[in-house]
Design a protein around this motif. Structure first.
Motif, short mmCIF file in Angstrom:
data_model
loop_
_atom_site.label_atom_id
_atom_site.label_comp_id
_atom_site.label_asym_id
_atom_site.label_seq_id
_atom_site.Cartn_x
_atom_site.Cartn_y
_atom_site.Cartn_z
N ALA A 250 0.82 -1.21 0.00
CA ALA A 250 0.00 0.00 0.00
C ALA A 250 0.86 1.26 0.00
O ALA A 250 0.51 2.25 -0.63
CB ALA A 250 -0.91 -0.01 1.20
N ASN A 251 2.00 1.23 0.72
CA ASN A 251 2.80 2.45 0.76
C ASN A 251 3.98 2.40 -0.21
O ASN A 251 5.01 3.03 -0.02
CB ASN A 251 3.28 2.75 2.19
N ALA A 252 3.81 1.60 -1.27
CA ALA A 252 4.84 1.57 -2.31
C ALA A 252 4.89 2.93 -3.00
O ALA A 252 3.91 3.67 -3.00
CB ALA A 252 4.49 0.49 -3.34
N GLY A 253 6.06 3.23 -3.57
CA GLY A 253 6.20 4.49 -4.30
C GLY A 253 5.39 4.50 -5.57
O GLY A 253 4.84 3.48 -5.98
N LYS A 254 5.31 5.65 -6.17
CA LYS A 254 4.59 5.79 -7.45
C LYS A 254 5.60 5.91 -8.58
O LYS A 254 6.72 6.41 -8.39
CB LYS A 254 3.69 7.02 -7.43
N PHE A 255 5.15 5.46 -9.74
CA PHE A 255 6.02 5.39 -10.91
C PHE A 255 5.52 6.39 -11.96
O PHE A 255 4.41 6.23 -12.49
CB PHE A 255 5.96 3.94 -11.43
N ILE A 256 6.31 7.42 -12.20
CA ILE A 256 5.92 8.47 -13.14
C ILE A 256 6.88 8.44 -14.33
O ILE A 256 8.10 8.39 -14.15
CB ILE A 256 5.98 9.86 -12.46
N THR A 257 6.34 8.45 -15.53
CA THR A 257 7.21 8.46 -16.71
C THR A 257 6.94 9.71 -17.54
O THR A 257 5.86 10.30 -17.49
CB THR A 257 7.01 7.20 -17.57
N PRO B 281 3.44 2.32 -15.42
CA PRO B 281 3.54 3.63 -14.75
C PRO B 281 2.18 4.02 -14.16
O PRO B 281 1.13 3.64 -14.69
CB PRO B 281 3.92 4.57 -15.89
N ASP B 282 2.23 4.77 -13.05
CA ASP B 282 0.99 5.27 -12.46
C ASP B 282 0.53 6.52 -13.19
O ASP B 282 -0.66 6.84 -13.21
CB ASP B 282 1.21 5.59 -10.97
N LEU B 283 1.48 7.26 -13.71
CA LEU B 283 1.17 8.52 -14.41
C LEU B 283 2.24 8.74 -15.47
O LEU B 283 3.44 8.55 -15.20
CB LEU B 283 1.18 9.69 -13.41
N ASN C 217 -0.50 17.80 -9.34
CA ASN C 217 -1.23 18.08 -8.09
C ASN C 217 -2.52 17.27 -8.02
O ASN C 217 -2.87 16.74 -6.96
CB ASN C 217 -1.51 19.58 -7.95
N LEU C 218 -3.19 17.14 -9.16
CA LEU C 218 -4.41 16.30 -9.20
C LEU C 218 -4.06 14.87 -8.81
O LEU C 218 -4.78 14.23 -8.03
CB LEU C 218 -4.94 16.25 -10.63
N PHE C 219 -2.97 14.38 -9.39
CA PHE C 219 -2.53 13.01 -9.11
C PHE C 219 -2.20 12.86 -7.62
O PHE C 219 -2.57 11.87 -6.98
CB PHE C 219 -1.31 12.69 -9.98
N LEU C 220 -1.51 13.86 -7.07
CA LEU C 220 -1.14 13.79 -5.65
C LEU C 220 -2.38 13.77 -4.76
O LEU C 220 -2.43 13.03 -3.77
CB LEU C 220 -0.23 14.97 -5.29
N GLU C 221 -3.37 14.57 -5.13
CA GLU C 221 -4.63 14.57 -4.35
C GLU C 221 -5.27 13.18 -4.40
O GLU C 221 -5.72 12.65 -3.40
CB GLU C 221 -5.62 15.58 -4.93
N HIS C 222 -5.28 12.63 -5.61
CA HIS C 222 -5.86 11.30 -5.81
C HIS C 222 -5.13 10.26 -4.97
O HIS C 222 -5.73 9.35 -4.39
CB HIS C 222 -5.78 10.96 -7.31
N CYS C 223 -3.79 10.39 -4.86
CA CYS C 223 -2.99 9.42 -4.08
C CYS C 223 -3.32 9.48 -2.59
O CYS C 223 -3.16 8.51 -1.88
CB CYS C 223 -1.50 9.70 -4.23
N GLN C 224 -3.74 10.68 -2.15
CA GLN C 224 -4.02 10.84 -0.70
C GLN C 224 -5.38 10.28 -0.31
O GLN C 224 -5.68 10.12 0.85
CB GLN C 224 -3.95 12.32 -0.32
N GLN C 225 -6.24 10.04 -1.33
CA GLN C 225 -7.61 9.60 -1.01
C GLN C 225 -7.63 8.16 -0.52
O GLN C 225 -6.84 7.35 -0.92
CB GLN C 225 -8.50 9.72 -2.24
#
Ligand code: TMP
Length: 213
Positions: free
Chosen positions: A3-10, A132-134, A205-213
């Protein structure tokens, strides 16, 4: 992935779209939120991968077949995933990667004409459903991108390709974005850098908000 794995952005796009500058902008946003991240690239990202990169980008092997090129991309990727990307994500670090498998669909698929099903086979083998997550697709017309590349000086084996090649690469990138609209954000990179950066920040920022939900 835990659950607390990092996110992968390309970050993707044809040559000359300003990937490096915009990767720095992404990094600044994450740093500002105290998110621990690493920046890496493909082909490359490991000692072995960087040697493969030299083979791919250098002018020594002009006779390299498209299949050989495809396999070298995935060889570099397999090492990168095993040695850098997967361990970092597992540790909870975020990974910002300058190009990943979307580039293979765009360049080896669109550019070289290799059938998507061959690429999908390797994708499935090398990273399965680890995606990738994003993804930021920095998009500009080929003439603008190539003008920026030629301003930088000497060109590598890919940068020396024809306008028609890059048109096919760009079309394939845009088609991928259509297929994966929630993952791939198209950013108009033909605008001044400050405007491009604003769009990237907004999407991130949208993605970060989504990650916090
Ligand atoms: P760059 O990342 O410095 O722009 O250069 C890498 C080059 O490699 C670029 O021309 C795109 C190309 N490439 C592929 O053709 N397929 C791939 O899968 C990747 C990751 C890169």
């Amino acid at each position: 992935m835990t659950a607390n794995a990092g996110k992968f952005i390309t970050v993707e796009g044809i040559e000359g779209v300003g990937k490096s500058t915009n990767i720095n902008a992404i990094r600044r946003v994450l740093d500002g939120r105290n998110i621990n991240c690493i920046v890496t690239r493909e082909p490359g990202g490991t000692d072995l991968g960087e040697d493969i990169r030299s083979l791919l980008l250098g002018h020594k092997h002009q006779a390299m077949s498209s299949d050989c090129e495809l396999l070298l991309m995935f060889a570099s990727r397999a090492q990168h995933l095993a040695q850098v990307i997967t361990p970092a994500l597992k540790r909870g670090q975020w990974v910002i990667c300058d190009r990943f498998t979307d580039a293979t669909y765009a360049y080896q698929g669109g550019g070289r004409g290799i059938d998507d099903k061959h690429i999908a086979l390797l994708e499935d083998w090398v990273h399965g459903n680890k995606q990738p997550d994003l993804t930021f697709l920095l998009d500009t017309d080929v003439a603008t991108g190539m003008a920026r590349v030629h301003k930088r000086g000497a060109t590598d084996r890919f940068e020396s390709e024809t306008i028609a090649f890059f048109e096919r690469v760009r079309s394939k990138y845009l088609a991928r974005a259509k297929q994966h609209p929630s993952r791939i954000a198209i950013i108009d990179a033909g605008r001044p850098l400050s405007e491009v950066e604003v769009s990237i920040r907004e999407r991130l920022n949208l993605f970060l908000e989504h990650c916090q939900q």
